[in-house]
Design a protein around this motif. Structure first.
Motif, short mmCIF file in Angstrom:
data_model
loop_
_atom_site.label_atom_id
_atom_site.label_comp_id
_atom_site.label_asym_id
_atom_site.label_seq_id
_atom_site.Cartn_x
_atom_site.Cartn_y
_atom_site.Cartn_z
N THR A 93 0.84 -1.21 0.00
CA THR A 93 0.00 0.00 0.00
C THR A 93 0.88 1.25 0.00
N GLY A 151 -6.36 -3.45 3.89
CA GLY A 151 -5.38 -4.32 4.52
C GLY A 151 -5.90 -5.46 5.34
N GLU A 152 -7.10 -5.33 5.88
CA GLU A 152 -7.68 -6.38 6.71
C GLU A 152 -9.17 -6.10 6.78
N PRO A 153 -9.92 -7.03 7.31
CA PRO A 153 -11.37 -6.80 7.35
C PRO A 153 -11.73 -5.53 8.11
N ASP A 165 -14.01 0.88 2.19
CA ASP A 165 -13.08 -0.25 2.26
C ASP A 165 -12.53 -0.58 0.87
N THR A 166 -11.26 -0.98 0.83
CA THR A 166 -10.64 -1.41 -0.42
C THR A 166 -9.85 -2.69 -0.15
N LEU A 203 -6.76 -5.17 -1.54
CA LEU A 203 -5.66 -5.46 -2.46
C LEU A 203 -4.67 -6.36 -1.78
N GLN A 204 -3.69 -6.76 -2.51
CA GLN A 204 -2.65 -7.69 -2.03
C GLN A 204 -1.33 -7.24 -2.60
N THR A 205 -0.26 -7.71 -1.96
CA THR A 205 1.07 -7.47 -2.51
C THR A 205 1.10 -7.95 -3.97
N ASP A 259 -8.01 -15.96 -0.38
CA ASP A 259 -9.06 -15.45 0.51
C ASP A 259 -10.41 -16.01 0.11
N ARG A 290 -9.27 -16.08 5.42
CA ARG A 290 -8.20 -16.59 4.57
C ARG A 290 -8.34 -18.08 4.42
N LEU A 303 0.85 -9.36 7.14
CA LEU A 303 0.83 -10.82 7.10
C LEU A 303 2.08 -11.38 7.79
O1 PRX Z 1 -6.28 -11.52 3.32
C1 PRX Z 1 -6.39 -10.33 2.59
C2 PRX Z 1 -6.08 -9.13 3.48
O2 PRX Z 1 -4.72 -8.88 3.35
C3 PRX Z 1 -4.15 -9.77 2.39
C4 PRX Z 1 -3.08 -9.09 1.60
O3 PRX Z 1 -2.03 -8.77 2.43
P1 PRX Z 1 -0.72 -8.11 1.82
O4 PRX Z 1 -0.32 -8.84 0.61
O5 PRX Z 1 0.25 -8.00 2.93
O6 PRX Z 1 -1.19 -6.70 1.39
C5 PRX Z 1 -1.53 -5.82 2.40
C6 PRX Z 1 -1.88 -4.51 1.80
C7 PRX Z 1 -3.29 -4.42 1.39
C8 PRX Z 1 -5.31 -10.22 1.54
O7 PRX Z 1 -5.04 -11.42 0.88
N1 PRX Z 1 -6.85 -7.95 3.06
C9 PRX Z 1 -6.44 -6.91 2.31
N2 PRX Z 1 -7.43 -6.00 2.18
C10 PRX Z 1 -8.50 -6.50 2.83
C11 PRX Z 1 -8.14 -7.75 3.39
N3 PRX Z 1 -9.00 -8.51 4.08
C12 PRX Z 1 -10.25 -8.04 4.25
N4 PRX Z 1 -10.66 -6.85 3.75
C13 PRX Z 1 -9.83 -6.05 3.04
N5 PRX Z 1 -10.26 -4.88 2.59
#
Ligand code: PRX
Length: 566
Positions: free
Chosen positions: A253, A326-328, A347-348, A350-352, A433, A448, A459
């Motif tokens: 992010t 980043g998380e729920p 809320d948004t 994304l993932q690495t 997820d 997850r 993570l």
């Molecule tokens: O499980 C999901 C969770 O964070 C993971 C991605 O983590 P990372 O690759 O470290 O990237 C973090 C930066 C966003 C996802 O696979 N996650 C991300 N956004 C959400 C989420 N879980 C729930 N709601 C979200 N909005």
């Protein structure tokens, strides 16, 4: 009027060409993120516009215009080039959120090298495995972090240069170390930017999985296309915005939306390089008149805990739009933000690996508290059944799948093709997820699909923590799981059995915790260690994490038929 206008209209005839045209890019052209985030903005007449307002400890402030960013990134790029750094060499950025981190990121990209930002709180072991996997050539760091590099130096023959960006000239330098100061370096006005193309590698971000070592997620310069457009349409960045992304560029992010997204559209952003406190955050918003704020659920829950009265003590009237990642993001947090800030957190998701937002809530769209929203235009998403076919029935849970065809999709796991291949099935990329989709097309996060722990939006691999625990002299066996937590959602909990001669007491617990904090990071440090006589194992000797986790969450333990309970 928001940048996206109507979501329903946008998805009808969407093409990534919209972003390409706005950026003046045509297939086959040179595309360099460093240039797009600085030189191009200056060429558009915004050389004197503020790019970065930075605040560090004690309220120290520094400000940089887009021309300053252009010159600084040229200067750093030139310095690296003179040290012999070539395109595709890996350059690790191991710094706090200081200005040099942001400026070096662009400098590295300008010479076609690969930026490898790493969270500066990482300990020796975390740093070593990531540098070793990437065979990093140069590390740029600060005085206070160089000790960690020194301790692992012998194991890294490929690392030729350690550049200290804030050396005070007092303590002597050690092997392979040199000093670079942005303040005193001769500014490079004319600079030959390396002609990277769409598929030229730009960035390596390391992410943790359930098993094995962390994976180096490789991105390319073409990722700019989706980072630019998602920042524009979802964060709704406008020319006169003051934008604050609270994420650290050690994580995705912080690069996608803390550097590339805002700067590729010439937006002023601010950075607060101090620890979290509700009071200092509100002060920062009020002082800088932040209008767009992008943060994370753990911070939001901490702000909730700090209370409503504190909100009223600060002038937050500059805020126009707020978002989370980043998380729920629990429904209560959305409803609370609507009440106290007068607007919900959007809320948004994304993932690495995805590099840019995949599922999100858009300005103008009805926010359903607790939902991640809908796929970004151009993203083909689904929730899949056991055969990896889309589930059409509403509100039925399955694995999320994305068709891997958007610009910022990772291109590979660095030197780990086998794990990369496992992330795909039936033409879908599987982020790992689970979700449901309701009858209106909104996605609702379920959980997850693996044992990875998401603590405060970061993570943590249980495997990495278990391995590190075993290196402590007292620990014979270990199992690591997530434990529920009100603010961080999940925290790390370890179960251990001890070697003979060690006493299972609080003092040892503290020692083991500290051992992990130093070796891995504060995030990976178990918040609790439970001593066990023996750990539950399958008959083949595998530790059953699932059972330990279920106990923590008060869930059904499930099938224990393979449990070895002799
Ligand atoms: O499980 C999901 C969770 O964070 C993971 C991605 O983590 P990372 O690759 O470290 O990237 C973090 C930066 C966003 C996802 O696979 N996650 C991300 N956004 C959400 C989420 N879980 C729930 N709601 C979200 N909005």
């Amino acid at each position: 009027m928001s940048n996206i206008g109507s979501y329903d209209e946008r998805i009808k005839d969407f093409s990534w060409k919209i972003a390409e045209e706005e950026l003046g890019y045509k297939e086959g052209d040179v595309i360099n993120i460093g240039w797009y985030c600085s030189d191009r903005i200056c060429d558009q007449g915004k050389a004197d516009k503020l790019a970065l307002i930075w605040e560090g400890l004690g309220g120290v402030e520094k400000r940089y215009t887009f021309n300053d960013v252009r010159l600084a990134s040229n200067t750093i790029g030139d310095h690296l080039r003179k040290l012999g750094v070539k395109n595709e060499d890996r350059v690790c950025l191991f710094m706090d959120k200081i200005p040099e981190l942001y400026l070096s990121f662009l400098g590295v990209l300008k010479i076609g090298a690969i930026a490898q930002p790493l969270f500066s709180a990482f300990g020796d072991e975390s740093l070593h495995v990531r540098l070793d996997n990437a065979q990093t050539k140069v590390i740029m760091t600060q005085r206070k972090h160089v000790g960690k590099v020194r301790r692992i130096l012998e194991q890294m023959p490929y690392l030729t240069h350690i550049i200290i960006v804030d050396h005070d000239g007092k303590k002597p330098l050690k092997e392979r170390e040199s000093v670079f100061s942005l303040e005193t370096a001769e500014k490079i006005e004319k600079f030959e930017i390396f002609p990277t193309k769409a598929e030229s590698p730009s960035l390596l971000h390391y992410t943790s999985g359930t098993t094995g070592q962390p994976k180096g997620v490789k991105h390319v310069h073409y990722s700019l296309i989706s980072q630019y457009l998602t920042a524009k349409w979802v964060l709704d960045l406008q020319d006169d915005d003051i934008y604050w992304c609270t994420a650290d560029p050690g994580w995705v992010t912080g690069t996608s939306y803390g550097i590339i997204g805002p700067w590729s559209q010439g937006i002023t952003q601010c950075v607060l390089d101090t620890g979290f406190s509700a009071e200092s955050w509100y002060k920062f918003i009020a002082k800088n008149k932040v209008s767009m704020w992008y943060s994370a659920p753990t911070a939001i829950r901490s702000l909730m805990k700090a209370g409503d009265a504190l909100v009223k003590e600060h002038d937050l009237s500059s805020l126009r739009h707020i978002a989370s990642v980043g998380e729920p993001l629990n429904a209560e947090a959305v409803i609370w933000s609507e009440r106290v800030y007068g607007m919900p957190f959007y809320d948004t998701y994304l993932q690495t690996e995805t590099g840019s937002m995949m599922l999100t809530n858009y300005p103008g769209m009805k926010v359903k508290p607790g939902s991640m929203g809908k796929p970004f235009p151009g993203i083909t998403a689904a929730v899949l059944d056991d055969n990896f076919e889309p589930i059409t029935e509403p509100s039925k849970s399955g694995l999320i799948g994305f068709r891997p065809d958007w610009p910022s999709m990772m291109r590979e796991y660095w030197r780990n093709e086998e794990t990369f291949k496992k992330k795909f099935a039936n033409g879908w990329y599987l982020p790992g997820d689970k979700s449901t989709i309701d009858k209106d097309g909104y996605y609702w996060f379920v959980g997850r699909d693996d044992d990875v722990i998401n603590t405060g939006g970061h993570l943590v691999s249980p495997f990495e923590v278990e391995s590190a625990l075993l290196e402590h002299e007292a620990v014979a066996e270990s199992a690591v799981v997530a434990k529920p937590d009100q603010v961080n959602m999940e925290v790390v909990k370890a179960f251990v059995t001890l070697n003979p001669g060690f006493i299972a007491d609080d003092d040892l617990e503290l020692k083991i915790m500290n051992f992990i904090r130093k070796k891995l990071s504060p995030l990976a440090m178990p918040q609790e260690i439970e001593y066990m006589e023996k750990l539950p194992k399958t008959r083949s000797g595998k530790i059953m994490r699932r059972m330990l986790r279920a106990k923590e969450w008060g869930e059904e333990i499930g099938d224990t038929s393979t449990l070895d309970d002799e």
